[in-house]
Design a protein around this motif. Structure first.
Motif, mmCIF file in Angstrom:
data_model
loop_
_atom_site.group_PDB
_atom_site.id
_atom_site.type_symbol
_atom_site.label_atom_id
_atom_site.label_comp_id
_atom_site.label_asym_id
_atom_site.label_seq_id
_atom_site.Cartn_x
_atom_site.Cartn_y
_atom_site.Cartn_z
ATOM 1 N N MET A 447 -2.201 -21.946 -40.958
ATOM 2 C CA MET A 447 -2.359 -23.437 -41.196
ATOM 3 C C MET A 447 -3.673 -23.735 -41.958
ATOM 4 O O MET A 447 -4.390 -24.533 -41.118
ATOM 5 C CB MET A 447 -1.971 -24.201 -39.943
ATOM 6 C CG MET A 447 -0.811 -23.719 -39.098
ATOM 7 S SD MET A 447 -0.494 -24.624 -37.567
ATOM 8 C CE MET A 447 -0.217 -26.330 -38.132
ATOM 9 N N PRO A 448 -3.912 -23.353 -43.143
ATOM 10 C CA PRO A 448 -5.198 -23.504 -43.874
ATOM 11 C C PRO A 448 -5.312 -24.996 -44.050
ATOM 12 O O PRO A 448 -4.596 -25.820 -44.318
ATOM 13 C CB PRO A 448 -5.104 -22.546 -44.928
ATOM 14 C CG PRO A 448 -3.531 -22.815 -45.235
ATOM 15 C CD PRO A 448 -2.742 -22.479 -43.873
ATOM 16 N N GLU A 449 -6.549 -25.258 -43.889
ATOM 17 C CA GLU A 449 -7.002 -26.762 -43.939
ATOM 18 C C GLU A 449 -6.695 -27.642 -42.836
ATOM 19 O O GLU A 449 -7.108 -28.822 -43.044
ATOM 20 C CB GLU A 449 -6.530 -27.533 -45.468
ATOM 21 C CG GLU A 449 -6.941 -26.294 -46.541
ATOM 22 C CD GLU A 449 -6.051 -26.704 -47.763
ATOM 23 O OE1 GLU A 449 -5.434 -27.657 -47.563
ATOM 24 O OE2 GLU A 449 -6.254 -26.227 -48.792
ATOM 25 N N TRP A 450 -6.198 -27.383 -41.849
ATOM 26 C CA TRP A 450 -5.434 -28.024 -40.710
ATOM 27 C C TRP A 450 -6.902 -28.250 -39.827
ATOM 28 O O TRP A 450 -7.451 -27.324 -39.780
ATOM 29 C CB TRP A 450 -4.538 -27.514 -39.974
ATOM 30 C CG TRP A 450 -3.265 -28.139 -40.516
ATOM 31 C CD1 TRP A 450 -2.534 -27.613 -41.801
ATOM 32 C CD2 TRP A 450 -1.953 -28.609 -39.845
ATOM 33 N NE1 TRP A 450 -1.308 -28.103 -42.107
ATOM 34 C CE2 TRP A 450 -1.047 -28.925 -40.939
ATOM 35 C CE3 TRP A 450 -2.046 -29.389 -38.675
ATOM 36 C CZ2 TRP A 450 0.259 -29.415 -40.620
ATOM 37 C CZ3 TRP A 450 -0.716 -30.186 -38.205
ATOM 38 C CH2 TRP A 450 0.347 -29.991 -39.302
ATOM 39 N N GLU A 451 -6.950 -29.392 -39.296
ATOM 40 C CA GLU A 451 -8.118 -29.512 -38.223
ATOM 41 C C GLU A 451 -7.716 -28.859 -36.922
ATOM 42 O O GLU A 451 -6.693 -29.029 -36.391
ATOM 43 C CB GLU A 451 -8.235 -31.035 -37.900
ATOM 44 C CG GLU A 451 -9.098 -31.254 -36.830
ATOM 45 C CD GLU A 451 -10.432 -30.685 -36.551
ATOM 46 O OE1 GLU A 451 -10.994 -29.969 -35.579
ATOM 47 O OE2 GLU A 451 -11.214 -30.757 -37.640
ATOM 48 N N PRO A 452 -8.601 -27.821 -36.840
ATOM 49 C CA PRO A 452 -8.231 -26.876 -35.504
ATOM 50 C C PRO A 452 -8.059 -27.567 -34.178
ATOM 51 O O PRO A 452 -7.095 -27.281 -33.186
ATOM 52 C CB PRO A 452 -9.357 -25.808 -35.573
ATOM 53 C CG PRO A 452 -10.142 -25.910 -36.761
ATOM 54 C CD PRO A 452 -9.669 -27.289 -37.370
ATOM 55 N N GLY A 453 -8.738 -28.613 -33.828
ATOM 56 C CA GLY A 453 -8.660 -29.520 -32.804
ATOM 57 C C GLY A 453 -7.161 -30.009 -32.554
ATOM 58 O O GLY A 453 -6.945 -30.214 -31.493
ATOM 59 N N LEU A 454 -6.618 -30.276 -33.815
ATOM 60 C CA LEU A 454 -5.134 -31.131 -33.701
ATOM 61 C C LEU A 454 -4.249 -29.918 -33.417
ATOM 62 O O LEU A 454 -3.322 -30.132 -32.476
ATOM 63 C CB LEU A 454 -4.917 -31.661 -34.874
ATOM 64 C CG LEU A 454 -3.375 -32.540 -35.069
ATOM 65 C CD1 LEU A 454 -3.527 -33.596 -33.825
ATOM 66 C CD2 LEU A 454 -3.263 -32.954 -36.395
ATOM 67 N N ILE A 455 -4.504 -28.810 -33.594
ATOM 68 C CA ILE A 455 -3.607 -27.568 -33.588
ATOM 69 C C ILE A 455 -3.746 -27.335 -32.033
ATOM 70 O O ILE A 455 -2.678 -26.992 -31.137
ATOM 71 C CB ILE A 455 -4.029 -26.386 -34.379
ATOM 72 C CG1 ILE A 455 -3.787 -26.753 -35.931
ATOM 73 C CG2 ILE A 455 -3.010 -25.147 -34.060
ATOM 74 C CD1 ILE A 455 -4.280 -25.566 -36.809
ATOM 75 N N ALA A 456 -4.844 -27.386 -31.672
ATOM 76 C CA ALA A 456 -4.867 -27.077 -30.210
ATOM 77 C C ALA A 456 -4.429 -27.992 -29.171
ATOM 78 O O ALA A 456 -3.895 -27.678 -28.093
ATOM 79 C CB ALA A 456 -6.522 -26.863 -29.786
ATOM 80 N N MET A 457 -4.486 -29.323 -29.585
ATOM 81 C CA MET A 457 -3.839 -30.422 -28.843
ATOM 82 C C MET A 457 -2.379 -30.131 -29.001
ATOM 83 O O MET A 457 -1.869 -30.381 -27.851
ATOM 84 C CB MET A 457 -4.245 -31.736 -29.512
ATOM 85 C CG MET A 457 -3.906 -33.083 -28.543
ATOM 86 S SD MET A 457 -4.142 -34.658 -29.625
ATOM 87 C CE MET A 457 -5.831 -34.518 -29.826
ATOM 88 N N ALA A 458 -1.778 -29.853 -30.259
ATOM 89 C CA ALA A 458 -0.256 -29.680 -30.199
ATOM 90 C C ALA A 458 0.045 -28.408 -28.995
ATOM 91 O O ALA A 458 1.018 -28.734 -28.406
ATOM 92 C CB ALA A 458 0.015 -29.311 -31.601
ATOM 93 N N VAL A 459 -0.546 -27.472 -28.958
ATOM 94 C CA VAL A 459 -0.428 -26.219 -28.061
ATOM 95 C C VAL A 459 -0.477 -26.771 -26.805
ATOM 96 O O VAL A 459 0.525 -26.541 -25.843
ATOM 97 C CB VAL A 459 -1.336 -25.139 -28.433
ATOM 98 C CG1 VAL A 459 -0.942 -23.953 -27.286
ATOM 99 C CG2 VAL A 459 -0.853 -24.550 -29.877
ATOM 100 N N ASN A 460 -1.524 -27.505 -26.278
ATOM 101 C CA ASN A 460 -1.689 -28.015 -25.201
ATOM 102 C C ASN A 460 -0.448 -29.057 -24.813
ATOM 103 O O ASN A 460 0.072 -28.815 -23.705
ATOM 104 C CB ASN A 460 -2.923 -28.755 -25.129
ATOM 105 C CG ASN A 460 -3.292 -29.608 -23.834
ATOM 106 O OD1 ASN A 460 -2.400 -29.878 -23.218
ATOM 107 N ND2 ASN A 460 -4.507 -29.948 -23.587
ATOM 108 N N LEU A 461 -0.036 -29.648 -25.757
ATOM 109 C CA LEU A 461 1.170 -30.691 -25.362
ATOM 110 C C LEU A 461 2.623 -30.245 -24.934
ATOM 111 O O LEU A 461 3.216 -30.252 -24.048
ATOM 112 C CB LEU A 461 1.357 -31.677 -26.607
ATOM 113 C CG LEU A 461 2.511 -32.636 -26.625
ATOM 114 C CD1 LEU A 461 2.431 -33.622 -25.585
ATOM 115 C CD2 LEU A 461 2.913 -33.437 -27.875
ATOM 116 N N VAL A 462 2.705 -28.850 -25.792
ATOM 117 C CA VAL A 462 3.878 -28.280 -25.797
ATOM 118 C C VAL A 462 3.964 -27.600 -24.342
ATOM 119 O O VAL A 462 4.781 -27.414 -23.534
ATOM 120 C CB VAL A 462 3.914 -27.141 -26.799
ATOM 121 C CG1 VAL A 462 5.124 -26.104 -26.756
ATOM 122 C CG2 VAL A 462 4.294 -27.744 -27.932
ATOM 123 N N VAL A 463 2.667 -26.930 -23.931
ATOM 124 C CA VAL A 463 2.759 -26.390 -22.403
ATOM 125 C C VAL A 463 2.902 -27.503 -21.548
ATOM 126 O O VAL A 463 3.575 -26.909 -20.462
ATOM 127 C CB VAL A 463 1.243 -25.420 -22.595
ATOM 128 C CG1 VAL A 463 1.232 -25.060 -21.124
ATOM 129 C CG2 VAL A 463 1.386 -24.510 -23.462
#
Length: 486
Positions: A447-463
């Protein structure tokens, strides 16, 4: 003259803050949330004071000087933040008033009926706040060197900045910070307006708007993403994901939870959320000043982009104006920085120490809070010394950390089945996705150019959602009580 004017502004504001908040140190409620009595006007300055810091002036102008269009992040993130805040902040206020909450960790512990979750979220919140304090210390060190001379060691300037911040926060708690924020906001508007007009003449532009034309002629593409550096990852994808990450994490910061608690009514909060996005128009002039510094060929020491605006002012304008800018910049760092430290101390005393010392009195808790602030300031100094990270990069790191608490906050009001264990599992999963050694390269490839913090937040939400759905149905009694009340 520079030092004299800066001292008059800082000491005058400190005296006014002490008078305004002199009765606000007797207990934790008065100290940490201003007695829950801030009306629309005071809440306006308190809230804006935490949004418009040295990041807004020095960080964004420096980003504009170094990169150009990526500085537009300020416009998008502030507008999105207030759209979310209109819905979220009154809910936080209502929960705080009904249950006597003082800190963000109080909310987690009470809402999810889990004291241990309060301890975990307090530690995460303190870590994010200490990173945020770095922004204020970096800025304070630059302003200290501007007023006392560039021969002063940058490391010593950071230490002096931390001492000033601690002295400021010890005055009278949140009420003093509210007064200081009001003075600071008025001065910021005046300074930005004066500099905007004066900068045009300094760089040979016909008007402030003409600065954008000259910048585009001299540096083609400066006004388009990715900015001056065509290889920079600051594309439109970066802008959208970074702005969304900031907006979702903004009101989750512990100090803004406490600011929400301080309001006298939900109406005060909503009025601010409606009108304060207009306040972000000041970023237009701040970005313009960054472009003016570039046109003037400003060269800050060691190429430090955070110092671009201060160097431009020192090079191009008279001493009285430099002193006005320096004094305002001091307040831009001291007022928000004091609230950050105050919140860190409140979290540590109430939600880390008190669970293990349940008999601790309110006065003793207040003392522990104040002492711990010194320790957190020392940690922030240690993290700051010897580094020249962009204020924008530091800010995004702080938002990435605090974003790990966002799913637990939003789902508390959206899905009553969310459990404490699920929130904890989400926090762990999110931090693994954000900080694990393999994480940076893994997400950069996929996911190039994506803000890593938003990706981590999405992983958090799914869990969190998956764990809550898989666990036996058990709704929080507080959530049920709130639902009935609504």
């Amino acid at each position: 003259m520079i030092l004299a004017i800066a001292l008059v502004i800082v000491l005058g504001t400190a005296a006014g803050a002490l008078a305004f908040g002199r009765r606000a140190t007797a207990d934790m409620t008065s100290w940490a949330v201003g007695g829950r009595r801030f009306g629309t006007v005071i809440f306006w300055f308190m809230n804006a004071g935490e949004v418009y810091t040295t990041f807004a002036v020095l960080g964004i102008s420096g980003y504009a000087w170094a990169l150009g269009a990526p500085a537009y992040l300020a416009f998008t993130s502030v507008s999105l933040s207030y759209a979310i805040g209109y819905w979220l902040m009154p809910k936080i206020w209502q929960a705080g008033r009904r249950h006597g909450l003082i800190t963000q960790a109080d909310f987690f512990a009470t809402w999810y009926s889990s004291q241990w979750l309060g301890v975990v979220t307090a530690v995460v919140g303190i870590a994010a706040l200490v990173v945020y304090v770095q922004i204020q210390l970096v800025s304070l060190s630059l302003v200290v060197r501007l007023t006392l001379g560039s021969t002063l060691s940058p490391d010593l300037a950071v230490v002096i900045g931390a001492v000033l911040m601690l002295a400021f926060v010890m005055l009278a708690g949140l009420r003093s910070a509210a007064f200081s924020a009001g003075v600071k906001d008025v001065l910021m508007v005046v300074v930005v307006a004066v500099l905007a007009v004066a900068a045009a003449g300094a760089v040979g532009a016909a008007s402030p708007l003409d600065i954008f034309r000259i910048a585009e002629e001299q540096h083609p593409g400066i006004g388009k993403l990715p900015g001056l550096d065509p290889t920079s990852p600051t594309t439109s994808v970066w802008l959208m994901t970074s702005a969304l990450n900031v907006a979702l994490g903004n009101w989750v910061f512990p100090h803004l939870f406490q600011v929400s608690y301080s309001a006298a009514s939900a109406t005060s909060i909503r009025r601010n959320a409606v009108w304060q996005p207009l306040y972000s128009l000041a970023y237009f002039f701040i970005i313009m000043l960054g472009f003016a510094a570039l046109i003037a060929n400003t060269q800050p020491e060691d190429g430090n982009l955070n110092a671009a605006l201060l160097q431009f002012v020192a090079d191009e304008f008279p001493a009285w104006l430099v002193g006005l800018v320096a004094g305002t910049a001091f307040l831009l760092a001291l007022a928000p920085g004091s609230v950050l430290l105050l919140t860190s101390g409140s979290l540590f005393a109430r939600n880390v120490v008190r669970p293990f010392r349940p008999g601790l009195s309110d006065r003793a808790t207040l003392r522990v809070s104040r002492v711990s602030m010194v320790c957190f300031a020392a940690v922030a100094v240690w993290l700051t010394i010897g580094r020249q990270d962009s204020l924008v990069d530091i800010l995004l790191s702080a938002y990435s950390a605090i974003g790990m608490l966002a799913p637990g906050v939003f789902l508390a009001f959206l899905w009553r089945r969310t459990s404490a264990v699920a929130v904890l599992l989400g926090i762990v999963a999110g931090f693994v996705a954000l900080l694990a050694p393999f994480a940076k390269d893994f997400w950069a490839d996929r996911m190039p150019e994506w803000e890593p913090g938003l990706i981590a937040m999405a992983v958090n939400l799914v869990v969190v959602v998956a764990a809550s759905a898989a666990s036996p149905r058990r709704e929080s009694p507080v959530a049920e009580e709130e639902a009935v009340a609504r």
